[in-house]
Design an enzyme around this catalytic site. Structure first.
Site, PDB file in Angstrom:
ATOM      1  CG  ASP A   1      -1.801   1.175   1.363  1.00  0.00           C
ATOM      2  OD1 ASP A   1      -2.041   1.830   0.332  1.00  0.00           O
ATOM      3  OD2 ASP A   1      -2.280   1.453   2.473  1.00  0.00           O
TER       4      ASP A   1
ATOM      5  CG  ASP B   1      -2.363   6.918   1.855  1.00  0.00           C
ATOM      6  OD1 ASP B   1      -2.485   7.969   1.183  1.00  0.00           O
ATOM      7  OD2 ASP B   1      -3.206   6.540   2.680  1.00  0.00           O
TER       8      ASP B   1
ATOM      9  CG  ASP C   1       0.659   1.143   6.009  1.00  0.00           C
ATOM     10  OD1 ASP C   1       1.328   0.584   6.917  1.00  0.00           O
ATOM     11  OD2 ASP C   1      -0.492   1.561   6.183  1.00  0.00           O
TER      12      ASP C   1
END
Ligand SMILES: [Zn+2]
Ligand SMILES: [Zn+2]
Length: 370
Positions: free
Chosen positions: A95, A97, A278
């Site tokens: 992930d 972000d 992440d």
């Protein structure tokens, strides 16, 4: 969220799910996955088992979820409680972000919302109730998406070059909000959490020590890696020396400065060279993860497959709600772009916008149907 806004979003999402079944698929081995969903203003329903796209489409039409999730793990019994599922393996998931990159542009496209009364403002304390706690919501930003793409490319380079994962086994999705999700099928799918944590350290270049990069106990005898060495050796060498012709001169300089400045130098390269992912997402082997093709209720945009990362433009390519005009009461102090059109800023005003922009603002909590 107000009932009339929930009704409006559910109608828009239902239409999307009906019109775009072709974009929504169960992943490989659906019968071994755990599915889950959320409805607006309600909790998560988990431990669902689905055997096919058809069953998934039925679930969508029947429940009109705000968000839909699926496990990266495969289980013998996906619909049983966690302890009884019998975990088999899990795709690698990453992930990225834009929020975590903390770029300087962030403050220009972030909205502060009072947690007590919902008032939107930019002062230290709420102008309506004097409270000092705020939630923040941010809108799409080209610079942030470009920053996230840079991290994405770093990640893909390390996965393919260092870990030998074929590019076609790496599937990239726009998250539906401000980042990217990377799904990988590979020989690494049986790794447990602890080994995934080691993999994360490798990808993020965390915990690197000077000894790996040629430092010796007698520091004057250190031999630094070459620019064309494989993996981190070559990447660090390129970052430190820039070009082969500089190596002799800069090596001398590093040796004269000593061990600790070299250690600092290597640590300082972490952000520049490591992929900013992440770690919690990759380490968690039981997580249910947003399903590709479904809408992200934080934005009303779709978690969309990205086949051409460089060209991918979320405001164009992930915005699937139709454009019939809708009247809203908008309080969105920052402007945003969708489908190449600029919207806002709006200051507590009634305005007419295409449905996709209305959905976007209502999902962000800065508009209401009027
Ligand atoms: Zn307030
Ligand atoms: Zn930004």
């Amino acid at each position: 969220m107000h009932d009339k806004d929930v009704k409006f979003l559910e109608d828009a999402f239902k239409k999307y799910y009906f019109d775009h079944f072709d974009l929504i698929h169960t992943p490989k081995n659906p019968e071994m996955r755990e599915f889950g969903y959320q409805k607006f203003n309600s909790g998560m329903t988990r431990h669902i088992s689905l055997k096919s796209d058809k069953e998934l489409h039925l679930l969508l039409m029947k429940n009109i979820p705000s968000d839909v999730y699926c496990s990266n793990a495969r289980y013998s019994f996906p619909n049983l409680p966690m302890a009884e599922k019998d975990w088999q393996n899990a795709d690698l998931i990453f992930d990225i972000d834009a929020k975590d990159l903390q770029l300087p542009c962030r403050q220009n496209h972030t909205i502060k919302k009072c947690t007590s009364c919902g008032n939107i403002g930019n002062s230290e304390s709420c102008t309506q109730c004097n409270a000092t706690k705020f939630d923040t919501v941010s809108v799409l930003c080209n610079d942030c998406i470009a920053g996230a793409k840079k991290e994405l490319n770093k990640l893909i380079t390390i996965l393919t070059n260092d870990l030998g994962i074929p590019r076609q086994n790496i599937t990239v999705y726009f998250s539906g909000n401000e980042g990217f999700h990377v799904h990988v099928t590979s020989a690494y799918e049986t790794l447990d959490s602890r080994h995934r944590a080691e993999l994360v350290d490798y990808l993020t270049f965390r915990g690197a020590i000077p000894e790996t990069f040629g430092a010796r106990t007698n520091f004057a005898k250190s031999v630094f890696p070459d620019l064309d060495d494989k993996g981190w050796l070559g990447r660090v060498s390129k970052a430190v020396f820039g070009a082969k012709s500089n190596k002799a001169k800069i090596s001398k300089q590093i040796i004269s400065e000593g061990y600790f400045p070299f250690k600092k130098k290597i640590e300082s390269l972490q952000k520049e060279l490591g992929a900013q992912i992440d770690p919690n997402v990759t380490i968690d082997v039981h997580r249910i993860f947003r399903l590709g093709g479904t809408i992200n209720s934080k934005s009303g945009l779709t978690k969309t497959l990205c086949t051409d990362i460089a060209k991918f433009n979320p405001g164009m390519d992930a915005c699937f709600i139709d454009e019939s005009e809708v009247s809203v009461l908008a309080d969105c102090p920052v402007s945003f772009r969708l489908r190449n059109k600029k919207f806002g800023p709006y200051h507590k005003e009634r305005t007419s916008v295409p449905k996709y922009a209305a959905v976007y603002m209502i999902c962000k909590g800065c508009a209401s149907v009027s």
